[in-house]
Design an enzyme around this catalytic site. Structure first.
Site, mmCIF file in Angstrom:
data_model
loop_
_atom_site.group_PDB
_atom_site.id
_atom_site.type_symbol
_atom_site.label_atom_id
_atom_site.label_comp_id
_atom_site.label_asym_id
_atom_site.label_seq_id
_atom_site.Cartn_x
_atom_site.Cartn_y
_atom_site.Cartn_z
ATOM 1 N N SER A 83 0.842 -1.204 0.000
ATOM 2 C CA SER A 83 0.000 0.000 0.000
ATOM 3 C C SER A 83 0.869 1.243 0.000
ATOM 4 O O SER A 83 2.023 1.221 0.445
ATOM 5 C CB SER A 83 -0.925 0.023 1.232
ATOM 6 N N SER A 118 -4.968 -6.254 -6.183
ATOM 7 C CA SER A 118 -6.220 -5.536 -5.952
ATOM 8 C C SER A 118 -6.681 -4.865 -7.241
ATOM 9 O O SER A 118 -7.888 -4.773 -7.509
ATOM 10 C CB SER A 118 -6.040 -4.499 -4.842
ATOM 11 N N GLU A 119 -5.726 -4.375 -8.038
ATOM 12 C CA GLU A 119 -5.999 -3.799 -9.350
ATOM 13 C C GLU A 119 -4.976 -4.388 -10.323
ATOM 14 O O GLU A 119 -3.786 -4.072 -10.237
ATOM 15 C CB GLU A 119 -5.894 -2.283 -9.306
ATOM 16 N N TYR A 123 0.639 -4.081 -11.689
ATOM 17 C CA TYR A 123 1.874 -4.837 -11.522
ATOM 18 C C TYR A 123 2.539 -5.305 -12.804
ATOM 19 O O TYR A 123 3.640 -5.841 -12.769
ATOM 20 C CB TYR A 123 1.620 -6.019 -10.586
ATOM 21 N N PHE A 409 -3.470 -14.273 -0.113
ATOM 22 C CA PHE A 409 -2.487 -14.031 0.937
ATOM 23 C C PHE A 409 -2.159 -12.553 1.026
ATOM 24 O O PHE A 409 -1.203 -12.144 1.568
ATOM 25 C CB PHE A 409 -1.210 -14.862 0.684
#
Length: 409
Positions: A83, A118-119, A123, A409
């Protein structure tokens, strides 16, 4: 003010994790959930970015072993808890954390890094590709139609408290891990994750329930689920919410699905995070009544291309020179000769001419055997240099079963 990136200390965990909660909407997790993640945190693999006394970025990784095609458990860094405080975006905080994590993974000699996104768009620039997909089903159990044996040979079902059969279920899970690429061997402590059941996360459903399949007194399969009661003027319309289901035999699998379809006062079954080749799709008479949907699951990137490609087996003989680009981990760039088959593989640097050209992201997508290199070539993301190299290599990379990550995870 300048920032400092440092290894997380136990005394800093509450603030560090609180920043992670804030980044994901600011809703505090239930105490038992927070305690689980605290206990699982590997502090020497976790980092925080601090501006003075304020934590502005979090990231870490877990020490995993990931099943790859051929059944081998390969060391993999499970990147997690990522984050960046909203006031510190676009300052290079995320890039800096990714740089430090991947350098650390390389130093540890782990050939793979994996994460759940998450999005998904975040990455790819760090070399991760979506290596597995997961299937979600919303089944009209009254109309989907299920064809299974009425009395599977010697199999009986018994309802039991989830905690009472935790060890037996973990033994079944451990046997299943070696059978499907993408599954994670659970280290001590991780057996608590499937039983995590905070009231705030139930969305009106019951506490977690469990049914086990037995033969001769031995547990040979299980399903964990909850029931969300719903009523309409016409009568009960309850929903079965499946958490997980594992069984080593087709007859046991079918018996567990039949049990879930037939639960009293229910008319729908919701299953999330199932493999895309789930046997259920071939047990129902009308798959349209299951409302199947796909989404990305595990994202993977080779940290050491040579070691990663040599760690798995290949479904057909392959002998190919790969030209790999990897701007974020430049030690992977260059030409690699991959030779292998069902018995194993070797991969080493070579000066021979390239036969296929691709980036490390495409290698990550195809690595577990669920994404075809030919499909990526059709999208212009893999380039065939030697005619015939694409077909041979694509066949070799594909697996017998779809790769699957059963939990996050």
């Amino acid at each position: 003010m300048s920032t400092e990136t440092r290894v997380l200390q136990p005394a800093e965990w509450d603030e560090w994790y609180g920043r992670l909660e804030l980044a994901f909407g600011g809703v505090a997790e239930a105490p038992q959930e927070r305690k689980l993640w605290h206990d699982l945190t590997e502090f020497d693999r976790s980092i925080g970015v601090w501006e003075g006394s304020t934590c502005v970025g979090t990231a870490g990784s877990f020490s995993f072993r990931l099943t790859v095609p051929g059944g081998a458990p390969v060391p993999a860094a499970g990147v997690t808890m990522v984050s960046v405080l909203s006031t510190h975006r676009r300052r290079g905080v995320l890039t800096g954390m990714m740089r430090r994590l991947l350098d650390g993974v390389r130093e540890l000699g782990e050939p793979l890094a994996v994460l759940t996104a998450s999005e998904p768009g975040i990455y790819g620039r760090f070399g991760y590709g979506a290596a597995t997909q997961e299937l979600s089903l919303d089944i009209d159990t009254g109309r989907a139609g299920l064809t299974v044996p009425d009395h599977p040979d010697g199999v009986t079902l018994r309802m039991v408290a989830p905690d009472d059969v935790q060890d037996a279920c973990e033994r079944i899970y451990a046997r299943r891990v070696t059978e499907r690429p993408g599954m994670l061997a659970r280290r001590p402590g991780w057996e608590r994750l499937p039983l995590l059941d905070p009231v705030a996360s139930r969305a009106g459903a019951s506490p977690l329930q469990c049914v086990v399949a037995e033969r001769g007194g031995e547990v040979i399969g299980y399903a964990r689920y909850a029931i969300k009661p719903e009523w309409t003027p016409e009568g009960p319309e309850g929903v079965v919410v499946l958490r997980d289901l594992e069984a080593p035999e087709p007859a046991v699998t079918a018996a567990l699905w039949r049990f879930l379809f037939d639960l009293d006062l229910t008319s729908r079954l919701r299953a999330r995070t199932r493999p895309v080749d789930d046997p259920l799709l071939h047990l129902v008479s009308d798959v349209r009544r299951c409302s199947p949907r796909l989404r990305d699951g595990l994202h993977l990137r080779p940290v050491d291309v040579g070691a990663a490609l040599a760690a798995r087996a290949y479904s057909a003989p392959v002998d190919v020179v790969l030209e790999v680009t990897d701007t974020f981990c430049p030690w992977n760039e260059g030409r690699w000769r991959l030779t292998g088959d069902t018995g194993g593989a070797q991969c080493a640097r070579t000066s021979d001419p390239a036969e296929l050209s691709l980036s490390v992201r495409e290698l990550g997508e195809a690595y577990l055997g669920g994404t075809s290199l030919a499909a990526l070539a059709g999208a212009g993301r893999v380039r065939e240099v030697r005619k015939g190299a694409l077909a041979q290599t694509a066949r070799a990379f594909l697996g017998e079963v779809a790769p699957w990550l059963p939990h996050g995870f």
